[in-house]
Design an enzyme around this catalytic site. Structure first.
Site, PDB file in Angstrom:
ATOM      1  N   ALA A   8       0.842  -1.197   0.000  1.00  0.00           N
ATOM      2  CA  ALA A   8       0.000   0.000   0.000  1.00  0.00           C
ATOM      3  C   ALA A   8       0.878   1.247   0.000  1.00  0.00           C
ATOM      4  CB  ALA A   8      -0.916   0.020   1.224  1.00  0.00           C
ATOM      5  N   CYS A   9       0.514   2.208  -0.855  1.00  0.00           N
ATOM      6  CA  CYS A   9       1.235   3.478  -0.905  1.00  0.00           C
ATOM      7  C   CYS A   9       0.233   4.623  -0.741  1.00  0.00           C
ATOM      8  CB  CYS A   9       2.019   3.609  -2.215  1.00  0.00           C
ATOM      9  SG  CYS A   9       1.023   3.839  -3.692  1.00  0.00           S
ATOM     10  N   PRO A  10       0.709   5.848  -0.518  1.00  0.00           N
ATOM     11  CA  PRO A  10      -0.197   6.968  -0.264  1.00  0.00           C
ATOM     12  C   PRO A  10      -1.232   7.223  -1.364  1.00  0.00           C
ATOM     13  CG  PRO A  10       2.024   7.592   0.343  1.00  0.00           C
ATOM     14  CD  PRO A  10       2.114   6.258  -0.348  1.00  0.00           C
ATOM     15  N   THR A  16       1.956   0.665  -5.226  1.00  0.00           N
ATOM     16  CA  THR A  16       1.256  -0.434  -4.559  1.00  0.00           C
ATOM     17  C   THR A  16       1.367  -1.706  -5.380  1.00  0.00           C
ATOM     18  OG1 THR A  16      -0.306   1.024  -3.426  1.00  0.00           O
ATOM     19  CG2 THR A  16      -1.014  -1.248  -3.773  1.00  0.00           C
TER      20      THR A  16
END
Length: 104
Positions: A8-10, A16
């Site tokens: 998961a990324c921002p 992701t």
């Protein structure tokens, strides 16, 4: 060895999915079974269920909080920045395996 994880990324788009794919690929190259869940812009995909129970090691390729982190409470969990999992999945896997050996 069976490895599961979450990426998961921002923003929840490119990193992701690249991180999940890279970790799965490097695990396969080393003969490990791996399944990665993604928590991206379109929600949770490839959700881990019974896979968690059978896992030896959890790799969290994250740079944001994730849903369901408590699912891994009784597992050995190695956390790495999602960008590092994109740029150096081999290094992340090696560090995760070292962490696993130290915490067995």
């Amino acid at each position: 060895m069976k490895i599961v994880g979450v990426a998961a990324c921002p923003i929840g788009v490119a990193h992701t999915y690249m991180a999940a794919e890279n970790i799965e690929k490097v695990c396969k190259e080393h003969g490990y079974e791996c399944k990665m869940e993604t928590q991206g812009a379109i929600g949770m995909e490839n959700e881990l269920e019974e896979d968690i129970e059978m896992a030896d090691l959890v790799i969290l390729a994250i740079s944001v909080e994730i849903e369901g982190r408590d699912r891994f409470d009784d597992k050995i969990v190695y956390e790495a920045d999602v960008a590092k999992c994109v740029s150096d999945p081999e290094g992340v896997l090696n560090a995760a395996l070292d962490y696993y050996k130290e915490n067995q």
